[in-house]
Design a protein around this motif. Sequence first.
Motif, PDB file in Angstrom:
ATOM      1  N   SER A 132       0.823  -1.205   0.000  1.00  0.00           N
ATOM      2  CA  SER A 132       0.000   0.000   0.000  1.00  0.00           C
ATOM      3  C   SER A 132       0.861   1.260   0.000  1.00  0.00           C
ATOM      4  O   SER A 132       0.375   2.353  -0.326  1.00  0.00           O
ATOM      5  N   LEU A 133       2.128   1.108   0.366  1.00  0.00           N
ATOM      6  CA  LEU A 133       3.040   2.248   0.369  1.00  0.00           C
ATOM      7  C   LEU A 133       3.692   2.478  -0.990  1.00  0.00           C
ATOM      8  O   LEU A 133       4.295   3.535  -1.221  1.00  0.00           O
ATOM      9  N   LEU A 134       3.599   1.495  -1.893  1.00  0.00           N
ATOM     10  CA  LEU A 134       4.311   1.599  -3.166  1.00  0.00           C
ATOM     11  C   LEU A 134       3.894   2.832  -3.960  1.00  0.00           C
ATOM     12  O   LEU A 134       4.741   3.581  -4.450  1.00  0.00           O
ATOM     13  N   GLU A 135       2.593   3.050  -4.112  1.00  0.00           N
ATOM     14  CA  GLU A 135       2.127   4.203  -4.873  1.00  0.00           C
ATOM     15  C   GLU A 135       2.550   5.500  -4.195  1.00  0.00           C
ATOM     16  O   GLU A 135       2.993   6.452  -4.852  1.00  0.00           O
ATOM     17  N   ALA A 136       2.423   5.535  -2.862  1.00  0.00           N
ATOM     18  CA  ALA A 136       2.795   6.747  -2.127  1.00  0.00           C
ATOM     19  C   ALA A 136       4.276   7.062  -2.300  1.00  0.00           C
ATOM     20  O   ALA A 136       4.654   8.225  -2.507  1.00  0.00           O
ATOM     21  N   MET A 137       5.125   6.035  -2.246  1.00  0.00           N
ATOM     22  CA  MET A 137       6.563   6.247  -2.345  1.00  0.00           C
ATOM     23  C   MET A 137       6.994   6.620  -3.753  1.00  0.00           C
ATOM     24  O   MET A 137       7.907   7.436  -3.930  1.00  0.00           O
ATOM     25  N   GLU A 138       6.368   6.027  -4.752  1.00  0.00           N
ATOM     26  CA  GLU A 138       6.795   6.253  -6.135  1.00  0.00           C
ATOM     27  C   GLU A 138       6.074   7.436  -6.776  1.00  0.00           C
ATOM     28  O   GLU A 138       6.700   8.297  -7.396  1.00  0.00           O
ATOM     29  N   GLU A 139       4.755   7.491  -6.626  1.00  0.00           N
ATOM     30  CA  GLU A 139       3.965   8.525  -7.304  1.00  0.00           C
ATOM     31  C   GLU A 139       3.657   9.722  -6.409  1.00  0.00           C
ATOM     32  O   GLU A 139       3.141  10.734  -6.879  1.00  0.00           O
ATOM     33  N   ARG A 140       3.924   9.593  -5.106  1.00  0.00           N
ATOM     34  CA  ARG A 140       3.635  10.653  -4.130  1.00  0.00           C
ATOM     35  C   ARG A 140       2.162  11.054  -4.157  1.00  0.00           C
ATOM     36  O   ARG A 140       1.801  12.228  -4.118  1.00  0.00           O
ATOM     37  N   GLN A 141       1.346  10.019  -4.233  1.00  0.00           N
ATOM     38  CA  GLN A 141      -0.091  10.207  -4.180  1.00  0.00           C
ATOM     39  C   GLN A 141      -0.733   8.925  -3.668  1.00  0.00           C
ATOM     40  O   GLN A 141      -0.092   7.881  -3.620  1.00  0.00           O
ATOM     41  N   VAL A 142      -1.994   9.024  -3.277  1.00  0.00           N
ATOM     42  CA  VAL A 142      -2.767   7.869  -2.829  1.00  0.00           C
ATOM     43  C   VAL A 142      -4.063   7.852  -3.630  1.00  0.00           C
ATOM     44  O   VAL A 142      -4.759   8.874  -3.720  1.00  0.00           O
ATOM     45  N   THR A 143      -4.376   6.707  -4.219  1.00  0.00           N
ATOM     46  CA  THR A 143      -5.603   6.579  -4.990  1.00  0.00           C
ATOM     47  C   THR A 143      -6.606   5.746  -4.198  1.00  0.00           C
ATOM     48  O   THR A 143      -6.347   4.590  -3.875  1.00  0.00           O
ATOM     49  N   VAL A 144      -7.732   6.348  -3.876  1.00  0.00           N
ATOM     50  CA  VAL A 144      -8.817   5.670  -3.159  1.00  0.00           C
ATOM     51  C   VAL A 144     -10.099   5.875  -3.953  1.00  0.00           C
ATOM     52  O   VAL A 144     -10.446   7.013  -4.293  1.00  0.00           O
ATOM     53  N   ASP A 145     -10.763   4.765  -4.272  1.00  0.00           N
ATOM     54  CA  ASP A 145     -12.001   4.809  -5.048  1.00  0.00           C
ATOM     55  C   ASP A 145     -11.800   5.523  -6.393  1.00  0.00           C
ATOM     56  O   ASP A 145     -12.654   6.275  -6.852  1.00  0.00           O
ATOM     57  N   GLY A 146     -10.611   5.289  -6.989  1.00  0.00           N
ATOM     58  CA  GLY A 146     -10.319   5.831  -8.309  1.00  0.00           C
ATOM     59  C   GLY A 146      -9.902   7.287  -8.337  1.00  0.00           C
ATOM     60  O   GLY A 146      -9.605   7.828  -9.399  1.00  0.00           O
ATOM     61  N   THR A 147      -9.838   7.923  -7.178  1.00  0.00           N
ATOM     62  CA  THR A 147      -9.461   9.339  -7.124  1.00  0.00           C
ATOM     63  C   THR A 147      -8.050   9.492  -6.560  1.00  0.00           C
ATOM     64  O   THR A 147      -7.800   9.126  -5.411  1.00  0.00           O
ATOM     65  N   PRO A 148      -7.096  10.033  -7.350  1.00  0.00           N
ATOM     66  CA  PRO A 148      -5.742  10.248  -6.825  1.00  0.00           C
ATOM     67  C   PRO A 148      -5.695  11.469  -5.919  1.00  0.00           C
ATOM     68  O   PRO A 148      -6.272  12.517  -6.242  1.00  0.00           O
ATOM     69  N   ARG A 149      -5.026  11.328  -4.790  1.00  0.00           N
ATOM     70  CA  ARG A 149      -4.911  12.432  -3.841  1.00  0.00           C
ATOM     71  C   ARG A 149      -3.433  12.676  -3.567  1.00  0.00           C
ATOM     72  O   ARG A 149      -2.752  11.801  -3.019  1.00  0.00           O
ATOM     73  N   PRO A 150      -2.913  13.855  -3.925  1.00  0.00           N
ATOM     74  CA  PRO A 150      -1.478  14.133  -3.764  1.00  0.00           C
ATOM     75  C   PRO A 150      -1.078  14.204  -2.294  1.00  0.00           C
ATOM     76  O   PRO A 150      -1.855  14.650  -1.440  1.00  0.00           O
ATOM     77  N   LEU A 151       0.145  13.785  -2.022  1.00  0.00           N
ATOM     78  CA  LEU A 151       0.701  13.842  -0.672  1.00  0.00           C
ATOM     79  C   LEU A 151       1.407  15.178  -0.460  1.00  0.00           C
ATOM     80  O   LEU A 151       1.774  15.852  -1.426  1.00  0.00           O
ATOM     81  N   PRO A 152       1.606  15.563   0.791  1.00  0.00           N
ATOM     82  CA  PRO A 152       2.292  16.834   1.062  1.00  0.00           C
ATOM     83  C   PRO A 152       3.727  16.810   0.523  1.00  0.00           C
ATOM     84  O   PRO A 152       4.308  15.753   0.279  1.00  0.00           O
ATOM     85  N   GLU A 153       4.278  17.984   0.351  1.00  0.00           N
ATOM     86  CA  GLU A 153       5.659  18.130  -0.097  1.00  0.00           C
ATOM     87  C   GLU A 153       6.421  18.934   0.948  1.00  0.00           C
ATOM     88  O   GLU A 153       5.943  20.002   1.349  1.00  0.00           O
ATOM     89  N   PRO A 154       7.564  18.484   1.448  1.00  0.00           N
ATOM     90  CA  PRO A 154       8.244  17.230   1.096  1.00  0.00           C
ATOM     91  C   PRO A 154       7.564  16.014   1.722  1.00  0.00           C
ATOM     92  O   PRO A 154       6.795  16.146   2.677  1.00  0.00           O
ATOM     93  N   PHE A 155       7.893  14.847   1.173  1.00  0.00           N
ATOM     94  CA  PHE A 155       7.350  13.595   1.699  1.00  0.00           C
ATOM     95  C   PHE A 155       8.454  12.550   1.719  1.00  0.00           C
ATOM     96  O   PHE A 155       9.122  12.320   0.712  1.00  0.00           O
ATOM     97  N   LEU A 156       8.665  11.950   2.891  1.00  0.00           N
ATOM     98  CA  LEU A 156       9.702  10.928   3.046  1.00  0.00           C
ATOM     99  C   LEU A 156       9.182   9.807   3.926  1.00  0.00           C
ATOM    100  O   LEU A 156       8.579  10.066   4.971  1.00  0.00           O
ATOM    101  N   VAL A 157       9.391   8.577   3.500  1.00  0.00           N
ATOM    102  CA  VAL A 157       9.097   7.402   4.315  1.00  0.00           C
ATOM    103  C   VAL A 157      10.400   6.927   4.938  1.00  0.00           C
ATOM    104  O   VAL A 157      11.368   6.640   4.227  1.00  0.00           O
ATOM    105  N   ALA A 158      10.431   6.873   6.253  1.00  0.00           N
ATOM    106  CA  ALA A 158      11.565   6.295   6.975  1.00  0.00           C
ATOM    107  C   ALA A 158      11.050   5.019   7.632  1.00  0.00           C
ATOM    108  O   ALA A 158      10.312   5.077   8.620  1.00  0.00           O
ATOM    109  N   ALA A 159      11.406   3.893   7.060  1.00  0.00           N
ATOM    110  CA  ALA A 159      10.933   2.602   7.568  1.00  0.00           C
ATOM    111  C   ALA A 159      12.030   1.945   8.390  1.00  0.00           C
ATOM    112  O   ALA A 159      13.220   2.046   8.060  1.00  0.00           O
ATOM    113  N   THR A 160      11.648   1.255   9.456  1.00  0.00           N
ATOM    114  CA  THR A 160      12.641   0.567  10.282  1.00  0.00           C
ATOM    115  C   THR A 160      12.398  -0.939  10.227  1.00  0.00           C
ATOM    116  O   THR A 160      11.275  -1.400   9.991  1.00  0.00           O
TER     117      THR A 160
END
Length: 330
Positions: A132-160
């Motif tokens: 579920s993070l793939l689209e957010a990390m690559e496209e910097r957006q989230v698509t729910v019910d066919g509607t893309p929603r852009p993420l804030p800028e800057p955006f960084l995922v720090a995973a542990t």
Amino acid sequence: MMAPTTDNAGQTGDAGTARAALEALRTEIAKAVVGQDPAVTGLVVALLCRGHVLLEGVPGVAKTLLVRALASALELDTKRVQFTPDLMPSDITGSLVYDTRSAEFSFQPGPVFTNLLLADEINRTPPKTQSSLLEAMEERQVTVDGTPRPLPEPFLVAATQNPVEYEGTYPLPEAQLDRFLLKLTVPLPSRQDEIDVLTRHASGFDPRDLHAAGVRPVAGPADLAAARAAVAGTTVSPEITAYVVDICRATRESPSLTLGVSPRGATALLSTSRAWAWLTGRDYVIPDDVKALALPTLRHRIQLRPEAEMEGVTTDSVINAVLAHVPVPR
């Protein structure tokens, strides 16, 4: 309007101010985190390259505190998600919620709508939720019910992730690993650093209260934007480009590996080398910049053969061997 001044590296005064602000992050974060300068630098490089970071270390080495301190020093919004086996994709991205007053569905944003998302123990959740993070990390957006929603800028995922406890975990697939710009190891502190940590706690340091620890914003989104523009102007000679390609191609020919570095990995190494060159005060890349970023940029993009792993070969040792054998441009 007065023209911007030029610093020693041939970049504008705005870029010089941004560099000074980002360099001040180390001092500011050191008020909360002791002895993790390489990880701090890696996170800054990732922000400059608009990339994401995988932090690997045993529990208790301040991975979470590091990300929180970085967000405070950069005046960025941050959210933390504890990844567990029962975590659903909608718990991260958000979902449609029925509003009884309007009799309509409205979108409720998930924690991914932030500047710095801390994905704690990302390998403890199933692949469906990881993806579920793939689209957010690559496209910097989230698509729910066919509607893309852009993420804030800057955006960084720090995973542990924990490097020693694998029971009940789901190893990240190669496609997911490849979305991380850097894999940073967060080691146990030295004896003196550990003494400093305990001394701070004995003096009343509370890791949950960064404001009381004296962590203040020393840079912001404007500094980050100026720095990114300056990094984009960093010169890369044809010889350096060929050097990066030769390093990545050499991993594909290594007898210890089943998977070498892809062209995406080569592009990542070039990007991180440019960011490191700019941070060190130059507007051009030299071979030492490539060498400095080769391990964190490439270690998660290669795969060892089982027999090599049994013989004690590591991804870092393979990359170091490649760096030792690939001719360095003069």
